[in-house]
Design an enzyme around this catalytic site. Structure first.
Site, PDB file in Angstrom:
ATOM      1  N   TYR A  46     -30.759  27.840   3.008  1.00  0.00           N
ATOM      2  CA  TYR A  46     -30.883  29.013   2.147  1.00  0.00           C
ATOM      3  C   TYR A  46     -31.154  30.244   3.015  1.00  0.00           C
ATOM      4  O   TYR A  46     -32.305  30.538   3.367  1.00  0.00           O
ATOM      5  CB  TYR A  46     -32.004  28.817   1.127  1.00  0.00           C
ATOM      6  N   PRO A  53     -30.475  21.962 -12.795  1.00  0.00           N
ATOM      7  CA  PRO A  53     -31.031  21.248 -13.953  1.00  0.00           C
ATOM      8  C   PRO A  53     -30.604  21.797 -15.304  1.00  0.00           C
ATOM      9  O   PRO A  53     -30.908  21.177 -16.331  1.00  0.00           O
ATOM     10  CB  PRO A  53     -32.541  21.421 -13.755  1.00  0.00           C
ATOM     11  N   GLY A  69     -23.615  24.069 -17.652  1.00  0.00           N
ATOM     12  CA  GLY A  69     -22.461  23.189 -17.572  1.00  0.00           C
ATOM     13  C   GLY A  69     -22.401  22.213 -18.728  1.00  0.00           C
ATOM     14  O   GLY A  69     -23.012  22.410 -19.772  1.00  0.00           O
TER      15      GLY A  69
END
Length: 282
Positions: free
Chosen positions: A56, A203, A206
């Site tokens: 990241y 989490p 979609g």
């Protein structure tokens, strides 16, 4: 009653609803200041598990969290991941879990996070070009040296998890999983049987056609948001699940954290459970 805490590795207690720091902008200016506010607000709201990674921002996210939160309050766990490096490929990254690469990344993470030990270090991906015993053996050695407290994996199959556990104790697994995406259900089941923390990434969002409408319907009944319902379902699904939703906005963070107070009836759990097919189902 849904448990609100979990002991990673059997001894490190955290609140189950954590925070994923990937979306925090780490560049200079107002966006960085906003990231500080989000990270600090997460701690104020009682979050005790924050997830980051070398990938990241290639260390910038780790530095951001340290600048925002160090000295860390008692009980705060910042977990990071190693095993991926920057490359000129189309993806912009490649596997590199050679022993010397892992050691270098861990040393950088210790410096960036301003700690002497990383309490939970996860292998971001298994490197297909390096023997698994070399990868996990290096992390085991780092644990013996006191630089790592507990070892986790990310994006693994049940077979890979089984092989890894023959080499070293595994405290956590971080795989993609949600109410609408349960491809890794077998891995969750294996983690539950072994008492291994399961940190689902992506989490929320979609899913199959119609899933969004059903989530919205349940959310309306509970005067909540679909995101909150998705997180509440994860917390209810298994006591080993530790969701780590990410955001760069304080209001979204507060919304996510509030999901821990949401309770689902058996009927609503059943409705939500039908939103995704499990592996092996027609």
């Amino acid at each position: 009653m849904t448990a609100t805490t979990f002991r990673i590795g059997g001894d490190l207690s955290v609140r189950r609803l954590g925070f994923g720091a990937m979306r925090l902008p780490a560049g200079p200016g107002p966006a960085r200041e906003a990231s500080f506010q989000v990270a600090r607000r997460a701690v104020e709201l009682g979050v005790t598990l924050i997830d980051t990674a070398h990938m990241y921002g290639w260390g910038a996210n780790e530095e951001l969290l340290a600048e925002a939160l160090h000295p860390y309050p008692d009980g705060l766990l910042i977990a990071t991941k190693v095993g991926i490096v920057r490359s000129d490929s189309a993806e912009g990254w490649k596997h590199d879990a050679r022993p010397e690469a892992l050691r270098e990344q861990v040393e950088h993470a210790l410096r960036r996070l301003r700690v002497e030990r990383i309490e939970l270090l996860q292998l971001h991906r298994i490197d297909p070009g390096t023997p698994l015993a070399d990868q996990l053996g290096t992390l085991r050695d780092l644990r013996t040296e006191g630089k790592v407290g507990r070892i986790g994996l990310s994006e693994v199959t049940v077979a890979e998890l089984d092989r890894a556990r023959e080499i070293v104790d595994i405290a956590s697994v971080q795989n993609r999983y949600s109410v609408v995406d349960r491809e890794h259900e077998p891995v969750l089941v294996a983690c539950e049987a072994a008492g291994i923390a399961f940190l689902p990434w992506r989490p929320v969002g979609g899913g199959a056609p119609g899933a969004s409408a059903e989530l919205a319907a349940v959310a309306a009944e509970l005067d909540a948001t679909p995101t909150q319902v998705s997180l509440a379902w994860l917390l209810d699904r298994s006591p080993v699940i530790l969701p780590i939703p990410g955001t760069g906005r304080v209001e979204h963070l507060e919304e996510n954290v509030a999901a821990a107070r949401l309770r689902l009836t058996p009927a609503r759990r059943e409705r939500l459970g039908r939103l995704a097919r499990l592996p092996g189902q027609a």
